[in-house]
Design a protein around this motif. Sequence first.
Motif, PDB file in Angstrom:
ATOM      1  N   LEU A 249       8.193  -8.556  11.680  1.00 51.81           N
ATOM      2  CA  LEU A 249       8.273  -8.673  13.257  1.00 51.81           C
ATOM      3  C   LEU A 249       9.025  -7.721  13.733  1.00 51.81           C
ATOM      4  O   LEU A 249       8.798  -7.089  14.817  1.00 51.81           O
ATOM      5  N   ILE A 250      10.227  -7.582  13.339  1.00 50.33           N
ATOM      6  CA  ILE A 250      11.071  -6.429  13.582  1.00 50.33           C
ATOM      7  C   ILE A 250      10.403  -5.150  13.801  1.00 50.33           C
ATOM      8  O   ILE A 250      10.448  -4.318  14.482  1.00 50.33           O
ATOM      9  N   ALA A 251       9.861  -4.940  12.639  1.00 61.72           N
ATOM     10  CA  ALA A 251       9.054  -3.724  12.482  1.00 61.72           C
ATOM     11  C   ALA A 251       8.109  -3.537  13.264  1.00 61.72           C
ATOM     12  O   ALA A 251       8.002  -2.346  13.860  1.00 61.72           O
ATOM     13  N   GLY A 252       7.259  -4.453  13.442  1.00 66.69           N
ATOM     14  CA  GLY A 252       6.201  -4.239  14.547  1.00 66.69           C
ATOM     15  C   GLY A 252       6.818  -4.246  16.014  1.00 66.69           C
ATOM     16  O   GLY A 252       6.156  -3.184  16.581  1.00 66.69           O
ATOM     17  N   ALA A 253       7.578  -4.761  16.250  1.00 64.48           N
ATOM     18  CA  ALA A 253       8.247  -4.360  17.705  1.00 64.48           C
ATOM     19  C   ALA A 253       8.939  -3.172  17.827  1.00 64.48           C
ATOM     20  O   ALA A 253       8.590  -2.548  18.856  1.00 64.48           O
TER      21      ALA A 253
ATOM     22  N   LEU B  69       1.831  -8.471  14.534  1.00 62.05           N
ATOM     23  CA  LEU B  69       1.165  -9.015  13.237  1.00 62.05           C
ATOM     24  C   LEU B  69       0.654  -7.648  12.330  1.00 62.05           C
ATOM     25  O   LEU B  69       0.755  -7.796  11.218  1.00 62.05           O
ATOM     26  N   ILE B  70       0.428  -6.597  12.851  1.00 61.47           N
ATOM     27  CA  ILE B  70       0.201  -5.472  12.433  1.00 61.47           C
ATOM     28  C   ILE B  70       1.476  -4.839  11.893  1.00 61.47           C
ATOM     29  O   ILE B  70       1.665  -4.214  10.634  1.00 61.47           O
ATOM     30  N   GLY B  71       2.741  -5.294  12.355  1.00 63.81           N
ATOM     31  CA  GLY B  71       4.016  -4.907  12.094  1.00 63.81           C
ATOM     32  C   GLY B  71       4.329  -5.818  10.394  1.00 63.81           C
ATOM     33  O   GLY B  71       4.766  -5.104   9.727  1.00 63.81           O
TER      34      GLY B  71
ATOM     35  N   VAL C 298       7.787   2.409   9.078  1.00 69.24           N
ATOM     36  CA  VAL C 298       6.663   3.659   8.752  1.00 69.24           C
ATOM     37  C   VAL C 298       5.159   2.989   8.480  1.00 69.24           C
ATOM     38  O   VAL C 298       4.198   3.216   8.899  1.00 69.24           O
ATOM     39  N   GLY C 299       5.471   1.824   7.598  1.00 73.13           N
ATOM     40  CA  GLY C 299       3.795   1.227   7.318  1.00 73.13           C
ATOM     41  C   GLY C 299       3.462   0.502   8.566  1.00 73.13           C
ATOM     42  O   GLY C 299       1.963   0.740   8.713  1.00 73.13           O
ATOM     43  N   ALA C 300       4.122  -0.033   9.563  1.00 74.52           N
ATOM     44  CA  ALA C 300       3.734  -0.607  10.762  1.00 74.52           C
ATOM     45  C   ALA C 300       3.230   0.489  11.618  1.00 74.52           C
ATOM     46  O   ALA C 300       2.075   0.172  12.328  1.00 74.52           O
TER      47      ALA C 300
END
Length: 85
Positions: A11-15, A34-36, A68-70
Amino acid sequence: MGIISWIVLGLIAGALAKWIMPGKDPGGFIVTILIGVAGAFVGGFVGSLVGLGTVGGLSLGSIVTAIVGALILLFAYRLIANRAG
């Protein structure tokens, strides 16, 4: 790292990925988040395969790997959605 931690990190990474890569996403903010989450999983998996790090604990390295993945998944999603639309 437990599944709840992966989800929270995702969630943090997606944001953060949305903040780093602004623009209109087909699907909105929820899909981006969700992609994050998926990006955290993908980033951790790929990072562990190539030895760059993992999403194995809540650290700066794990957050960077998840972001990076997100970003990669968000970029791919935008490419696919724009070609389909």
